[in-house]
Write a protein that holds these residues in place. Structure first.
Motif, mmCIF file in Angstrom:
data_model
loop_
_atom_site.group_PDB
_atom_site.id
_atom_site.type_symbol
_atom_site.label_atom_id
_atom_site.label_comp_id
_atom_site.label_asym_id
_atom_site.label_seq_id
_atom_site.Cartn_x
_atom_site.Cartn_y
_atom_site.Cartn_z
ATOM 1 N N UNK A 97 68.708 11.049 -47.133
ATOM 2 C CA UNK A 97 68.474 11.596 -45.803
ATOM 3 C C UNK A 97 69.753 12.019 -45.099
ATOM 4 N N UNK A 98 70.844 11.314 -45.370
ATOM 5 C CA UNK A 98 72.104 11.664 -44.735
ATOM 6 C C UNK A 98 73.254 11.242 -45.619
ATOM 7 N N UNK A 99 74.430 11.720 -45.271
ATOM 8 C CA UNK A 99 75.635 11.378 -46.013
ATOM 9 C C UNK A 99 76.719 11.005 -45.007
ATOM 10 N N UNK A 100 77.496 9.993 -45.382
ATOM 11 C CA UNK A 100 78.651 9.568 -44.595
ATOM 12 C C UNK A 100 79.917 9.944 -45.339
ATOM 13 N N UNK A 101 80.919 10.402 -44.611
ATOM 14 C CA UNK A 101 82.239 10.663 -45.178
ATOM 15 C C UNK A 101 83.237 9.952 -44.271
ATOM 16 N N UNK A 102 83.986 9.011 -44.841
ATOM 17 C CA UNK A 102 84.983 8.248 -44.098
ATOM 18 C C UNK A 102 86.288 8.350 -44.863
ATOM 19 N N UNK A 103 87.376 8.677 -44.158
ATOM 20 C CA UNK A 103 88.638 8.859 -44.860
ATOM 21 C C UNK A 103 89.828 8.456 -44.003
ATOM 22 N N UNK A 104 90.841 7.925 -44.675
ATOM 23 C CA UNK A 104 92.112 7.656 -44.025
ATOM 24 C C UNK A 104 92.843 8.960 -43.733
ATOM 25 N N UNK A 105 92.492 10.018 -44.442
ATOM 26 C CA UNK A 105 93.048 11.346 -44.219
ATOM 27 C C UNK A 105 92.083 12.101 -43.299
ATOM 28 N N UNK A 106 92.429 12.170 -42.025
ATOM 29 C CA UNK A 106 91.540 12.796 -41.043
ATOM 30 C C UNK A 106 91.172 14.224 -41.409
ATOM 31 N N UNK A 107 92.064 14.933 -42.075
ATOM 32 C CA UNK A 107 91.813 16.338 -42.426
ATOM 33 C C UNK A 107 90.576 16.474 -43.316
ATOM 34 N N UNK A 108 90.354 15.510 -44.203
ATOM 35 C CA UNK A 108 89.178 15.571 -45.075
ATOM 36 C C UNK A 108 87.899 15.557 -44.239
ATOM 37 N N UNK A 109 87.840 14.653 -43.283
ATOM 38 C CA UNK A 109 86.655 14.553 -42.426
ATOM 39 C C UNK A 109 86.541 15.786 -41.536
ATOM 40 N N UNK A 110 87.664 16.262 -41.019
ATOM 41 C CA UNK A 110 87.638 17.470 -40.188
ATOM 42 C C UNK A 110 87.149 18.672 -40.991
ATOM 43 N N UNK A 111 87.605 18.814 -42.242
ATOM 44 C CA UNK A 111 87.134 19.909 -43.096
ATOM 45 C C UNK A 111 85.633 19.802 -43.339
ATOM 46 N N UNK A 112 85.158 18.588 -43.596
ATOM 47 C CA UNK A 112 83.729 18.373 -43.800
ATOM 48 C C UNK A 112 82.945 18.817 -42.564
ATOM 49 N N UNK A 113 83.415 18.402 -41.395
ATOM 50 C CA UNK A 113 82.700 18.727 -40.159
ATOM 51 C C UNK A 113 82.758 20.228 -39.842
ATOM 52 N N UNK A 114 83.852 20.888 -40.168
ATOM 53 C CA UNK A 114 83.939 22.341 -39.962
ATOM 54 C C UNK A 114 82.948 23.067 -40.869
ATOM 55 N N UNK A 115 82.836 22.591 -42.092
ATOM 56 C CA UNK A 115 81.953 23.227 -43.061
ATOM 57 C C UNK A 115 80.484 22.933 -42.771
ATOM 58 N N UNK A 116 80.235 21.815 -42.151
ATOM 59 C CA UNK A 116 78.870 21.366 -41.862
ATOM 60 C C UNK A 116 78.699 21.225 -40.348
ATOM 61 N N UNK A 117 78.312 22.289 -39.662
ATOM 62 C CA UNK A 117 78.249 22.262 -38.194
ATOM 63 C C UNK A 117 77.318 21.191 -37.619
#
Length: 158
Positions: free
Chosen positions: A123-143
């Protein structure tokens, strides 16, 4: 440390829905995959073991051939200098029923991991990272993705 949550139909296909959106940085890590409930098609992925230890390149190759759905799993990513033996000195992390995802500040479950990705109940996916850019890229790609701490705060008020 940042986290994101995405509620979106069919988002638990890791290659297309997650790895492509983080610019395939999964290749930079070794992965401990635990708590696996998945439906591989034509690949020989060993989804019945308590855990799988795999390089990011191997994982990418498997999913390029067979981007199957993950109902549950916890992908814990480690820098390549950390060995499987070091990682297995700790309890295996898990996704299903792990309450720490829903507490702030957001943290990674395995003490040696630098990224965790959890497809959750298909139903959903979580992305957690010590590298904030990874999460920011995920959020940019997935509005439709939401900041996990903001989401957790909304749970506290309901």
């Amino acid at each position: 440390m940042k986290g994101a949550i995405l509620f979106e139909e069919w988002n638990t296909f890791m290659k297309q829905q997650v790895f492509d959106s983080i610019h395939n940085v999964q290749r930079d890590y070794n992965w401990l995959i635990t708590d696996i409930y998945a439906f591989p098609g034509r690949s020989n992925f060993d989804y019945k073991s308590p855990y799988v230890w795999i390089s990011g390149d191997e994982l990418t190759d498997i999913l390029a051939e067979d981007d199957f759905q993950w109902v549950f799993a916890l992908f814990s990513g480690f820098t390549k200098d950390i060995t499987k033996e070091e990682v297995l000195q700790y309890d295996l992390p898990y996704a299903d029923c792990y309450g720490g995802f829903w507490k702030n500040p957001v943290t990674i479950q395995h003490p040696m991991a630098v990224i965790e990705i959890a497809p959750f109940d298909a139903e959903f996916v979580l992305v957690i990272s010590a590298d904030d850019k990874i999460v920011e890229d995920f959020m940019k790609s997935k509005p439709l993705a939401e900041d996990l701490e903001t989401y957790n705060n909304s749970l506290d008020k309901s």
